[in-house]
Design a protein around this motif. Structure first.
Motif, PDB file in Angstrom:
ATOM      1  N   ASP A 184      28.986 -36.284  19.787  1.00 41.03           N
ATOM      2  CA  ASP A 184      29.081 -35.193  21.123  1.00 41.03           C
ATOM      3  C   ASP A 184      27.671 -34.862  21.994  1.00 41.03           C
ATOM      4  O   ASP A 184      26.450 -34.056  20.784  1.00 41.03           O
ATOM      5  CB  ASP A 184      29.473 -33.780  20.254  1.00 41.03           C
ATOM      6  N   PRO A 185      27.739 -35.681  22.772  1.00 37.05           N
ATOM      7  CA  PRO A 185      26.390 -35.386  23.614  1.00 37.05           C
ATOM      8  C   PRO A 185      25.505 -34.711  24.232  1.00 37.05           C
ATOM      9  O   PRO A 185      24.330 -34.477  24.702  1.00 37.05           O
ATOM     10  CB  PRO A 185      26.551 -36.509  24.696  1.00 37.05           C
ATOM     11  N   MET A 186      26.648 -32.979  24.193  1.00 37.83           N
ATOM     12  CA  MET A 186      26.313 -31.978  24.565  1.00 37.83           C
ATOM     13  C   MET A 186      25.575 -31.551  23.810  1.00 37.83           C
ATOM     14  O   MET A 186      25.051 -31.373  22.582  1.00 37.83           O
ATOM     15  CB  MET A 186      27.696 -31.590  24.342  1.00 37.83           C
ATOM     16  N   PRO A 187      23.863 -30.652  24.914  1.00 40.84           N
ATOM     17  CA  PRO A 187      23.127 -30.702  23.846  1.00 40.84           C
ATOM     18  C   PRO A 187      22.999 -29.461  23.403  1.00 40.84           C
ATOM     19  O   PRO A 187      23.512 -28.363  24.022  1.00 40.84           O
ATOM     20  CB  PRO A 187      21.498 -30.443  25.030  1.00 40.84           C
ATOM     21  N   SER A 188      22.046 -29.081  22.115  1.00 44.13           N
ATOM     22  CA  SER A 188      21.998 -27.993  21.164  1.00 44.13           C
ATOM     23  C   SER A 188      21.040 -26.792  22.017  1.00 44.13           C
ATOM     24  O   SER A 188      20.773 -26.744  22.853  1.00 44.13           O
ATOM     25  CB  SER A 188      22.381 -28.006  19.826  1.00 44.13           C
ATOM     26  N   GLU A 189      21.300 -25.588  21.876  1.00 49.67           N
ATOM     27  CA  GLU A 189      20.126 -24.843  21.840  1.00 49.67           C
ATOM     28  C   GLU A 189      18.563 -25.113  21.446  1.00 49.67           C
ATOM     29  O   GLU A 189      17.872 -25.476  22.073  1.00 49.67           O
ATOM     30  CB  GLU A 189      20.565 -23.606  20.902  1.00 49.67           C
ATOM     31  N   ASP A 190      18.647 -25.997  20.238  1.00 54.10           N
ATOM     32  CA  ASP A 190      17.628 -26.436  19.560  1.00 54.10           C
ATOM     33  C   ASP A 190      17.200 -27.698  21.044  1.00 54.10           C
ATOM     34  O   ASP A 190      16.081 -27.593  21.132  1.00 54.10           O
ATOM     35  CB  ASP A 190      17.959 -26.913  18.109  1.00 54.10           C
ATOM     36  N   ASP A 191      18.149 -27.969  20.839  1.00 53.32           N
ATOM     37  CA  ASP A 191      17.821 -29.572  21.905  1.00 53.32           C
ATOM     38  C   ASP A 191      16.943 -28.848  23.017  1.00 53.32           C
ATOM     39  O   ASP A 191      16.064 -29.685  23.506  1.00 53.32           O
ATOM     40  CB  ASP A 191      19.387 -29.902  22.556  1.00 53.32           C
ATOM     41  N   ILE A 192      17.743 -27.252  24.143  1.00 50.72           N
ATOM     42  CA  ILE A 192      17.012 -27.418  24.784  1.00 50.72           C
ATOM     43  C   ILE A 192      16.052 -27.292  25.286  1.00 50.72           C
ATOM     44  O   ILE A 192      14.613 -26.845  25.528  1.00 50.72           O
ATOM     45  CB  ILE A 192      17.874 -26.229  25.431  1.00 50.72           C
ATOM     46  N   GLY A 193      15.368 -26.051  23.767  1.00 55.29           N
ATOM     47  CA  GLY A 193      14.565 -25.165  23.147  1.00 55.29           C
ATOM     48  C   GLY A 193      13.202 -25.804  23.263  1.00 55.29           C
ATOM     49  O   GLY A 193      12.241 -26.303  23.553  1.00 55.29           O
ATOM     50  N   ILE A 194      13.076 -27.555  22.270  1.00 53.47           N
ATOM     51  CA  ILE A 194      12.652 -28.174  21.830  1.00 53.47           C
ATOM     52  C   ILE A 194      11.985 -29.315  23.750  1.00 53.47           C
ATOM     53  O   ILE A 194      11.132 -29.381  23.553  1.00 53.47           O
ATOM     54  CB  ILE A 194      12.741 -29.059  21.060  1.00 53.47           C
ATOM     55  N   THR A 195      12.632 -29.181  24.509  1.00 56.87           N
ATOM     56  CA  THR A 195      12.937 -29.731  25.310  1.00 56.87           C
ATOM     57  C   THR A 195      12.094 -29.215  26.587  1.00 56.87           C
ATOM     58  O   THR A 195      11.045 -29.517  27.289  1.00 56.87           O
ATOM     59  CB  THR A 195      14.116 -30.062  26.578  1.00 56.87           C
ATOM     60  N   LYS A 196      12.041 -28.172  26.312  1.00 57.94           N
ATOM     61  CA  LYS A 196      11.522 -26.456  27.248  1.00 57.94           C
ATOM     62  C   LYS A 196       9.454 -27.090  26.725  1.00 57.94           C
ATOM     63  O   LYS A 196       8.448 -26.908  27.782  1.00 57.94           O
ATOM     64  CB  LYS A 196      11.904 -25.388  27.248  1.00 57.94           C
ATOM     65  N   ARG A 197       9.742 -26.816  25.185  1.00 49.84           N
ATOM     66  CA  ARG A 197       8.596 -26.837  24.840  1.00 49.84           C
ATOM     67  C   ARG A 197       7.468 -27.627  24.862  1.00 49.84           C
ATOM     68  O   ARG A 197       6.134 -27.930  24.925  1.00 49.84           O
ATOM     69  CB  ARG A 197       8.940 -26.320  23.147  1.00 49.84           C
ATOM     70  N   LEU A 198       8.027 -29.006  24.336  1.00 47.67           N
ATOM     71  CA  LEU A 198       7.421 -30.578  24.796  1.00 47.67           C
ATOM     72  C   LEU A 198       7.365 -30.494  26.236  1.00 47.67           C
ATOM     73  O   LEU A 198       5.836 -31.053  26.931  1.00 47.67           O
ATOM     74  CB  LEU A 198       8.056 -32.041  24.461  1.00 47.67           C
ATOM     75  N   ARG A 199       8.169 -30.364  27.585  1.00 48.14           N
ATOM     76  CA  ARG A 199       7.859 -30.294  28.569  1.00 48.14           C
ATOM     77  C   ARG A 199       6.507 -29.514  29.026  1.00 48.14           C
ATOM     78  O   ARG A 199       5.443 -29.725  30.087  1.00 48.14           O
ATOM     79  CB  ARG A 199       8.779 -29.753  29.872  1.00 48.14           C
ATOM     80  N   GLU A 200       6.470 -27.623  28.046  1.00 46.87           N
ATOM     81  CA  GLU A 200       5.138 -27.377  29.093  1.00 46.87           C
ATOM     82  C   GLU A 200       3.494 -27.751  28.028  1.00 46.87           C
ATOM     83  O   GLU A 200       2.851 -27.568  28.815  1.00 46.87           O
ATOM     84  CB  GLU A 200       5.416 -25.658  28.099  1.00 46.87           C
ATOM     85  N   GLY A 251       3.247 -30.907  27.738  1.00 49.66           N
ATOM     86  CA  GLY A 251       3.249 -31.972  28.169  1.00 49.66           C
ATOM     87  C   GLY A 251       2.774 -31.984  30.229  1.00 49.66           C
ATOM     88  O   GLY A 251       1.378 -32.084  30.205  1.00 49.66           O
ATOM     89  N   LEU A 252       2.766 -30.601  30.384  1.00 52.33           N
ATOM     90  CA  LEU A 252       1.766 -30.842  31.712  1.00 52.33           C
ATOM     91  C   LEU A 252       0.442 -30.019  30.883  1.00 52.33           C
ATOM     92  O   LEU A 252      -0.467 -30.285  32.223  1.00 52.33           O
ATOM     93  CB  LEU A 252       2.868 -29.035  31.938  1.00 52.33           C
ATOM     94  N   ILE A 253      -0.001 -29.023  30.090  1.00 51.02           N
ATOM     95  CA  ILE A 253      -0.801 -28.690  29.898  1.00 51.02           C
ATOM     96  C   ILE A 253      -1.725 -30.199  29.531  1.00 51.02           C
ATOM     97  O   ILE A 253      -3.050 -30.361  29.879  1.00 51.02           O
ATOM     98  CB  ILE A 253      -0.957 -28.165  28.606  1.00 51.02           C
ATOM     99  N   MET A 254      -1.573 -31.084  28.906  1.00 47.91           N
ATOM    100  CA  MET A 254      -1.931 -32.111  28.346  1.00 47.91           C
ATOM    101  C   MET A 254      -1.743 -33.227  29.137  1.00 47.91           C
ATOM    102  O   MET A 254      -3.026 -34.117  29.316  1.00 47.91           O
ATOM    103  CB  MET A 254      -1.723 -32.928  27.017  1.00 47.91           C
ATOM    104  N   GLY A 255      -1.354 -32.628  30.504  1.00 44.11           N
ATOM    105  CA  GLY A 255      -1.505 -34.418  31.489  1.00 44.11           C
ATOM    106  C   GLY A 255      -0.589 -35.360  31.252  1.00 44.11           C
ATOM    107  O   GLY A 255      -0.497 -36.125  32.370  1.00 44.11           O
ATOM    108  N   ILE A 256       0.242 -35.014  30.611  1.00 42.84           N
ATOM    109  CA  ILE A 256       1.216 -36.594  30.276  1.00 42.84           C
ATOM    110  C   ILE A 256       3.241 -35.438  30.462  1.00 42.84           C
ATOM    111  O   ILE A 256       3.129 -34.916  29.903  1.00 42.84           O
ATOM    112  CB  ILE A 256       1.324 -36.804  28.715  1.00 42.84           C
ATOM    113  N   GLU A 257       2.883 -35.893  31.563  1.00 42.07           N
ATOM    114  CA  GLU A 257       5.001 -35.718  31.887  1.00 42.07           C
ATOM    115  C   GLU A 257       5.963 -36.109  30.971  1.00 42.07           C
ATOM    116  O   GLU A 257       6.075 -37.277  30.453  1.00 42.07           O
ATOM    117  CB  GLU A 257       4.937 -36.480  33.169  1.00 42.07           C
ATOM    118  N   VAL A 258       5.989 -35.069  30.330  1.00 38.30           N
ATOM    119  CA  VAL A 258       7.827 -35.571  29.465  1.00 38.30           C
ATOM    120  C   VAL A 258       9.139 -35.669  31.140  1.00 38.30           C
ATOM    121  O   VAL A 258       9.393 -34.825  31.243  1.00 38.30           O
ATOM    122  CB  VAL A 258       8.424 -34.465  29.405  1.00 38.30           C
TER     123      VAL A 258
END
Length: 248
Positions: A202-218, A220-227
């Motif tokens: 089932d490809p639907m993302p879990s709450e953990d999937d969404i939370g991790i994406t947000k955390r890594l995206r943030e 990446g913005l600090i490090m200058g490497i875009e997710v």
């Protein structure tokens, strides 16, 4: 952890019967031949590697003691040869050698898979989530647990490298920005795509999937490497966070 604690745990794990006392269809080796290795528990797989027990303690009991004392298969794999030799009665040099050889083979297979991915895909330009999915799909769909990968890209979206970051349930405590961006920095990446499989299909993302994406995206913005995307991989389908408007 003191020896008395270990002894009590070991005593609970011990069995008085032998593997040969089990009905034929319940013995680990026979179950593997009939059902395949994926049907066996970690204890049964370890028992097959251990092969034989000692007086009053069959291989299945020795396997259970290992799990009871050290935890997961990954934890057992990290135990040193010296500790394994000294730690459990009935686990001698021959059994330790078989265990460590099997774990080392597993590690090398995993490294070969990663190297094969990189050699085949390096330089490929990712112009859509569909391309990323089909490139990494064959390496993820056979796993029974969740595996988290990072696809490192240059400024023109060409693959520089692909690394596995973690195995297990996708939680923020397992997928850490440090390991994720260590891979990106190693490959001098300008951007990354993160990807993991869903064994449930089932490809639907879990709450953990969404939370991790947000955390890594943030991070990446600090490090200058875009997710730029997070792809959930299944055997016959996938979900792109970017396509679904889920990228934070």
């Amino acid at each position: 952890m003191n020896q008395n604690h270990h002894r009590k745990k070991d005593e609970k794990a011990q069995k008085s019967f032998r593997v040969s006392d089990l009905p034929l269809e319940e013995r680990p080796r026979e179950r593997m031949m009939k059902l395949g290795p994926e049907a066996l528990s970690s204890q049964e797989l370890l028992a097959i590697i251990i092969s034989s027990g000692v007086a009053g303690m069959p291989a299945t009991s020795l396997a259970q003691i290992l799990i009871s004392r050290y935890g997961s298969l990954a934890d057992i794999a990290d135990v040193s040869i010296d500790e394994l030799k000294k730690g459990i009665k009935g686990i001698g040099i021959a059994k330790v050698a078989r265990l460590k050889a099997c774990f080392e083979i597993a590690r090398r297979i995993e490294n070969e898979r990663i190297n094969k991915i990189e050699s085949i895909n390096k330089g490929t330009k990712i112009t859509s989530p569909d391309i990323a999915y089909h490139l990494i799909k064959k390496n993820l769909v056979s796993y029974k647990k969740e595996h988290f990968f990072v696809i490192c890209l240059d400024s023109r979206n060409r693959i520089l490298g692909i690394d596995e970051i973690s195995t297990g349930t996708l939680e923020s405590s397992i997928v850490h920005p440090r390991e994720t961006f260590e891979s990106a920095i190693k490959h001098h990446a300008a951007k990354i795509i993160i990807a993991h499989n869903h064994p449930s299909e089932d490809p639907m993302p879990s709450e953990d999937d969404i939370g991790i994406t947000k955390r890594l995206r943030e991070a990446g913005l600090i490090m200058g490497i875009e997710v730029i995307d997070h792809i959930v991989v299944c055997r016959n389908s996938f979900l792109s966070f970017k396509e679904k408007g889920l990228m934070p």
